[in-house]
Design an enzyme around this catalytic site. Structure first.
Site, PDB file in Angstrom:
ATOM      1  N   SER A  93      41.703 -20.622  24.431  1.00  0.00           N
ATOM      2  CA  SER A  93      42.226 -19.292  24.270  1.00  0.00           C
ATOM      3  C   SER A  93      43.086 -18.689  25.404  1.00  0.00           C
ATOM      4  CB  SER A  93      41.288 -18.162  23.772  1.00  0.00           C
ATOM      5  OG  SER A  93      41.523 -16.857  24.180  1.00  0.00           O
ATOM      6  N   GLU A 120      43.620 -25.054  11.182  1.00  0.00           N
ATOM      7  CA  GLU A 120      44.109 -23.712  10.579  1.00  0.00           C
ATOM      8  C   GLU A 120      45.699 -24.040  10.201  1.00  0.00           C
ATOM      9  OE1 GLU A 120      42.983 -20.212  13.285  1.00  0.00           O
ATOM     10  OE2 GLU A 120      42.648 -22.167  14.499  1.00  0.00           O
ATOM     11  N   HIS A 128      30.200 -19.900  -4.827  1.00  0.00           N
ATOM     12  CA  HIS A 128      30.584 -18.379  -4.465  1.00  0.00           C
ATOM     13  C   HIS A 128      30.250 -18.325  -2.963  1.00  0.00           C
ATOM     14  CE1 HIS A 128      30.326 -17.289  -8.814  1.00  0.00           C
ATOM     15  NE2 HIS A 128      29.537 -18.294  -8.831  1.00  0.00           N
TER      16      HIS A 128
END
Ligand code: ARG
Length: 458
Positions: A277, A290, A156
């Protein structure tokens, strides 16, 4: 330019219709299979006495010349000729004259495309297996360094019980093993020669299909001509195997991106596998991971696209089937791209085992071990669970770990608790206890590692 099928037509193709139906833009990648299939077909025709030996030799030589042009990048592709099959055949006739027109005897593009696809698929599945093996090998190498490196295990996404990092990494090795098996199974079922099915009813000439299958490296022949030209389950199986592998790899990539957050701080990506970035100068983004996570969506999309195209299609061949190729090739390319980038990415990770080790012992990770301790002293597990729950509540109230509670306080919950409980509550003891086959005890993980090494042959 006249069509191969132009005889019964009085009107030329509408340019929009021609563009719409053409498949050359994507089926041209099948040229190696198409030429190899045609060479074998010419030999089969000669064996059936439909070509003289001289005609066969002229056709084979001509096809070899076509192949050389395709290899060299000098082949004059003509989109108005629809597809790769017609392009190859037309060029053959240009090079060797009318005798080239005998090649298509007893054959159809319907069995031809099924042949090309099956041949291509067998190679693609072999490459996928090799690529998966490469990812496994990279994981096994990192697992070899971390069989004694504790970290929190999660359920979880909550800290659950300590595990070792190698155990987590090896989980993926065994998942990928099943992906390899799926690829092998799919290739084995695709390994039947469809040629000889012709358009749908079977060729009308005495072709020795078994000999042709041997020539082209197939394990056998398809037993039903309608099935041979109308099913694409081999492609669906590849797409399903690729989708499942993509799902596994998306989870691996997701673990790594999560671990790379400041909140976790379990792993650092090498600069070579991260990007910056454009606005926030301090950022280091795990883009590669990703995108591996993201590519799984495409792999699922391809599977669903072809399943949907196939659904409810009447037997046998229908042009709808042409829609199988772009999703198939996209999945082949996508999977290969993912499998290519993962091994160096995995090799370049810096695991922050110090932070993992610290986190492994926090947050009552060994509470189950206290319950197991009581069970070993004879308490039924349900009661032990209750005792430990109370102890955890007290520790929470005091803001300390279980091991920091005074022995007297623990004995207040159960007189079975004695001084030796300290040793049972360490991360190391918790790990060591899970020595069952498949468990996270370092000794058990060593055994699993040996098994994994055997799987990747390292
Ligand atoms: N381009 C077709 C395909 O991809 C090849 C078979 C075409 N057959 C036909 N009769 N149009 O399925």
């Amino acid at each position: 330019m006249t069509k191969t099928w132009g005889g019964r037509f009085s009107q030329g193709a509408d340019p929009a219709a021609e563009r719409f139906t053409g498949s050359l833009a994507f089926d041209r990648r099948l040229w190696p299979q198409d030429v190899a299939g045609s060479i074998a077909w010419a030999r089969a025709l000669a064996r059936a006495r439909l070509l003289t030996d001289a005609e066969r030799d002229a056709i084979v030589k001509g096809l070899e010349a076509v192949r050389a042009e395709l290899q060299a990048g000098t082949f004059p592709f003509r989109p108005e000729l629809e597809d790769i099959h017609t392009n190859v055949e037309r060029r053959l006739v240009e090079l060797i004259g009318d005798v080239g027109g005998k090649l298509h005897t007893g054959r159809s593009r319907n069995d031809q495309i099924a042949l090309d696809e099956r041949m291509y698929l067998k190679e693609a599945a072999a490459r996928a297996r090799e690529g998966l093996r490469g990812v496994q090998a990279a994981l096994v190498a990192r697992a070899g360094e971390t069989t004694e490196a504790p970290m929190p295990g999660y359920t979880h996404l909550q800290r659950a019980q300590p595990i070792v990092l190698a155990h987590h990494l090896l989980a993926y090795v065994f998942m990928l093993q099943r992906d390899r098996e799926r690829m092998a199974g799919c290739a084995a079922r695709a390994d039947r020669l469809p040629l000889g099915a012709a358009a749908l009813a079977g060729t009308a000439f005495p072709i020795d299909r078994e000999a042709l299958a041997r020539d082209l490296g197939f394990a056998g022949v398809t037993p039903n001509s309608l099935d041979a030209v109308s099913d694409r389950d081999y492609i669906l199986e590849y797409l399903a195997a690729a989708a499942i592998a993509g799902m596994h790899l998306s989870r691996l990539a997701a673990d790594l991106t999560l671990w790379a957050t400041a909140e976790f701080g379990f792993v650092e990506f090498a600069d070579a596998f991260a990007t910056g970035s454009s606005i926030m100068p301090q950022k280091k983004n795990p883009d590669v991971a990703e995108l591996i996570r993201g590519k799984s969506g495409r792999l699922y999309g391809s599977l669903v696209a072809v399943l949907t195209t196939m659904k409810g299609l009447p037997l046998s061949y229908n042009s709808d089937l042409q829609e199988d190729k772009e999703p198939f090739f996209d999945s082949v390319d996508t999977l290969e791209a993912v499998l290519g980038v993962l091994p160096p990415l995995l090799g370049s990770l810096t695991f922050r085992t110090d932070r993992m080790r610290a986190a492994a012992g926090e947050h009552y990770a060994t509470a189950t071990d206290l319950a197991d301790y009581l069970v070993r002293k004879g308490l039924p597990f349900r009661q032990a669970h209750d005792v430990v729950g109370k102890a955890v509540r007290l520790a929470l109230e005091r803001g300390v770990g279980l091991e920091a509670l005074p022995l007297e306080a623990l004995r207040g919950f159960s007189p079975l608790i004695e001084a030796d409980v300290r040793d049972a509550l360490t991360v190391e003891a918790s790990l060591r206890a899970r020595a069952v086959t498949g468990g996270t005890a370092p000794a058990a993980v060593q055994k699993a590692l040996a098994e994994a090494r055997a799987l990747v042959g390292s």
